[in-house]
Write a protein that holds these residues in place. Structure first.
Motif, PDB file in Angstrom:
ATOM      1  N   PRO A 136       0.826  -1.218   0.000  1.00  0.00           N
ATOM      2  CA  PRO A 136       0.000   0.000   0.000  1.00  0.00           C
ATOM      3  C   PRO A 136       0.853   1.257   0.000  1.00  0.00           C
ATOM      4  CG  PRO A 136       0.031  -1.009   2.177  1.00  0.00           C
ATOM      5  CD  PRO A 136       0.760  -1.961   1.271  1.00  0.00           C
ATOM      6  N   ALA A 137       0.231   2.369  -0.353  1.00  0.00           N
ATOM      7  CA  ALA A 137       0.962   3.629  -0.484  1.00  0.00           C
ATOM      8  C   ALA A 137       1.567   4.081   0.835  1.00  0.00           C
ATOM      9  CB  ALA A 137       0.010   4.703  -1.025  1.00  0.00           C
ATOM     10  N   TRP A 138       0.874   3.792   1.976  1.00  0.00           N
ATOM     11  CA  TRP A 138       1.386   4.297   3.246  1.00  0.00           C
ATOM     12  C   TRP A 138       2.645   3.555   3.699  1.00  0.00           C
ATOM     13  CZ3 TRP A 138      -3.513   2.047   2.819  1.00  0.00           C
ATOM     14  CH2 TRP A 138      -3.650   0.767   3.324  1.00  0.00           C
ATOM     15  N   LEU A 139       2.964   2.434   3.068  1.00  0.00           N
ATOM     16  CA  LEU A 139       4.227   1.756   3.368  1.00  0.00           C
ATOM     17  C   LEU A 139       5.354   2.228   2.459  1.00  0.00           C
ATOM     18  CD1 LEU A 139       3.155  -1.941   4.054  1.00  0.00           C
ATOM     19  CD2 LEU A 139       3.644  -0.124   5.682  1.00  0.00           C
TER      20      LEU A 139
ATOM     21  N   ALA B 139      -8.373  -2.543  12.062  1.00  0.00           N
ATOM     22  CA  ALA B 139      -7.850  -1.442  11.253  1.00  0.00           C
ATOM     23  C   ALA B 139      -7.114  -1.978  10.023  1.00  0.00           C
ATOM     24  CB  ALA B 139      -6.927  -0.567  12.093  1.00  0.00           C
ATOM     25  N   PHE B 140      -6.358  -3.058  10.215  1.00  0.00           N
ATOM     26  CA  PHE B 140      -5.655  -3.701   9.095  1.00  0.00           C
ATOM     27  C   PHE B 140      -6.657  -4.220   8.065  1.00  0.00           C
ATOM     28  CE2 PHE B 140      -4.033  -7.634   7.196  1.00  0.00           C
ATOM     29  CZ  PHE B 140      -2.820  -7.220   6.683  1.00  0.00           C
ATOM     30  N   PHE B 141      -7.704  -4.880   8.542  1.00  0.00           N
ATOM     31  CA  PHE B 141      -8.737  -5.401   7.648  1.00  0.00           C
ATOM     32  C   PHE B 141      -9.470  -4.274   6.941  1.00  0.00           C
ATOM     33  CE2 PHE B 141     -13.236  -6.299   7.055  1.00  0.00           C
ATOM     34  CZ  PHE B 141     -13.210  -7.446   6.278  1.00  0.00           C
ATOM     35  N   ARG B 142      -9.843  -3.230   7.683  1.00  0.00           N
ATOM     36  CA  ARG B 142     -10.640  -2.144   7.121  1.00  0.00           C
ATOM     37  C   ARG B 142      -9.872  -1.369   6.055  1.00  0.00           C
ATOM     38  NH1 ARG B 142     -11.140   0.615  11.467  1.00  0.00           N
ATOM     39  NH2 ARG B 142      -9.502   2.117  10.944  1.00  0.00           N
ATOM     40  N   ARG B 143      -8.611  -1.083   6.309  1.00  0.00           N
ATOM     41  CA  ARG B 143      -7.831  -0.300   5.349  1.00  0.00           C
ATOM     42  C   ARG B 143      -7.674  -1.053   4.031  1.00  0.00           C
ATOM     43  NH1 ARG B 143      -2.730   2.013   8.770  1.00  0.00           N
ATOM     44  NH2 ARG B 143      -2.426   3.354   6.934  1.00  0.00           N
ATOM     45  N   ARG B 144      -7.467  -2.346   4.104  1.00  0.00           N
ATOM     46  CA  ARG B 144      -7.309  -3.127   2.877  1.00  0.00           C
ATOM     47  C   ARG B 144      -8.632  -3.367   2.170  1.00  0.00           C
ATOM     48  NH1 ARG B 144      -3.108  -3.082   5.456  1.00  0.00           N
ATOM     49  NH2 ARG B 144      -1.070  -3.606   4.581  1.00  0.00           N
ATOM     50  N   ARG B 145      -9.715  -3.395   2.911  1.00  0.00           N
ATOM     51  CA  ARG B 145     -11.040  -3.479   2.280  1.00  0.00           C
ATOM     52  C   ARG B 145     -11.362  -2.190   1.539  1.00  0.00           C
ATOM     53  NH1 ARG B 145     -15.547  -2.672   6.479  1.00  0.00           N
ATOM     54  NH2 ARG B 145     -14.620  -0.591   6.219  1.00  0.00           N
TER      55      ARG B 145
ATOM     56  N   LYS C  15      -9.396   0.210   0.421  1.00  0.00           N
ATOM     57  CA  LYS C  15      -8.463   0.565  -0.648  1.00  0.00           C
ATOM     58  C   LYS C  15      -8.456  -0.446  -1.796  1.00  0.00           C
ATOM     59  CE  LYS C  15      -6.866   4.215   1.481  1.00  0.00           C
ATOM     60  NZ  LYS C  15      -7.081   5.583   0.954  1.00  0.00           N
ATOM     61  N   GLY C  16      -9.256  -1.503  -1.686  1.00  0.00           N
ATOM     62  CA  GLY C  16      -9.299  -2.504  -2.744  1.00  0.00           C
ATOM     63  C   GLY C  16      -8.121  -3.453  -2.752  1.00  0.00           C
ATOM     64  N   LEU C  17      -7.332  -3.461  -1.681  1.00  0.00           N
ATOM     65  CA  LEU C  17      -6.139  -4.304  -1.655  1.00  0.00           C
ATOM     66  C   LEU C  17      -6.472  -5.774  -1.423  1.00  0.00           C
ATOM     67  CD1 LEU C  17      -3.757  -1.986   0.392  1.00  0.00           C
ATOM     68  CD2 LEU C  17      -3.877  -2.285  -2.081  1.00  0.00           C
TER      69      LEU C  17
ATOM     70  N   ASP D 263     -19.922  -4.707   1.582  1.00  0.00           N
ATOM     71  CA  ASP D 263     -18.538  -4.818   1.109  1.00  0.00           C
ATOM     72  C   ASP D 263     -17.663  -5.545   2.113  1.00  0.00           C
ATOM     73  OD1 ASP D 263     -18.646  -2.797   2.959  1.00  0.00           O
ATOM     74  OD2 ASP D 263     -17.320  -1.432   1.866  1.00  0.00           O
ATOM     75  N   THR D 264     -18.035  -5.510   3.393  1.00  0.00           N
ATOM     76  CA  THR D 264     -17.321  -6.313   4.389  1.00  0.00           C
ATOM     77  C   THR D 264     -17.560  -7.796   4.140  1.00  0.00           C
ATOM     78  OG1 THR D 264     -17.453  -4.564   6.058  1.00  0.00           O
ATOM     79  CG2 THR D 264     -17.077  -6.792   6.856  1.00  0.00           C
TER      80      THR D 264
END
Length: 261
Positions: free
Chosen positions: A16-19, A63-69, A71-73, A238-239
């Motif tokens: 992801p971009a934040w990494l 938070a890990f799950f939500r961010r990747r959901r 952002k489409g990751l 979407d979850t």
């Protein structure tokens, strides 16, 4: 998750971009622990607040799950694993045929009334999962709706999603009798997809294995191995879709790890 499976997962996970220093706060925990925790929740069917003390805190896992959901990751990670499974099976990464079907599941009390309904055919009050799989049973597209939405209504949107998710080579899709009518003409004229309905013969009695239809039913059986998917608990659709992709990613990563050994 074994070391062999983690090697497969780590290689397929998008960065992801934040990494990469392009905004956002990076996770403060090991990614292997976070992925293990999400897989534990999906496989075990437990509430996220009751995650084991062996994993990071539940809010960090969510938070890990939500961010990747968001952002489409999750979808990108799933698609990368699917491409590798197809290559390992001697297939091209992009399929040319698929099978479409739907599954109704009961909805928990946490499912809002706006996204739940009653399936009169299956006598189920909850949600419906619409999926398209390839001839290996691997997931190509998924959409979660209220159980009251008919297969024909959801089929149009799902086939459009199939085209949007870079599956431009799909030219043939098998379906059951629930997808007859104007959807067949629309798929042919607008989406350039031959929607072929596989029917039971009039003289068939009892359980009969229909060509191609068994492939998508097998995929539903794989998904039901994850206890989190035995019933729909998610507030957002979407979850639920992300949970399905995480479940399929476990199926594929284990298959790739066995081939690596």
């Amino acid at each position: 998750m074994t070391d062999a499976e983690w090697a497969v997962v780590r290689d397929a996970m998008p960065v992801p971009a934040w990494l990469e220093g392009r905004g956002g706060q990076p996770e403060g925990y090991c990614h292997r622990q976070l992925v293990d925790a999400v897989r534990y929740l999906v496989a075990g069917g437990i509430a996220r607040r009751t995650v084991s003390a062996d994993f990071p805190a539940w809010d960090r896992v969510y938070a890990f799950f939500r961010r990747r959901r968001d952002k489409g990751l999750v979808g990108e990670f799933h698609d990368r694993l699917r491409d590798r499974v197809r290559r390992a099976a001697g297939r091209e990464p992009e399929p040319t045929a698929g099978i479409i079907d739907a599954q109704s599941v009961k909805g928990a009390a946490s499912v809002p009334a706006a996204s739940r309904g009653f399936d009169g055919g299956k006598k189920v009050n909850g949600r419906k999962r619409h999926i398209v799989v390839d001839t290996l049973g691997l997931l190509l597209a998924v959409m979660v709706t209220a159980a009251s939405v008919t297969d024909r209504e959801a089929g149009r949107t799902l086939l459009e999603r199939l085209r949007e998710r870079r599956h431009w080579r799909i030219s043939l899709v098998w379906a059951d009798g629930g997808y007859t009518g104007c959807l067949v003409d629309l798929a042919r004229d607008v989406l350039r997809i031959a929607l072929t309905v596989v029917r039971r013969t009039d003289d068939a009695t009892g359980f009969v294995v229909l060509p191609k239809r068994l492939l998508v039913e097998r995929t539903f059986a794989w998904l039901m191995h994850s206890r989190r998917l035995a019933r729909d608990y998610a507030t957002r659709t979407d979850t639920s879709e992300a949970m399905i992709r995480w479940s399929m990613s476990m199926v594929m990563s284990r298959r790739l790890a066995r081939r690596a050994r």
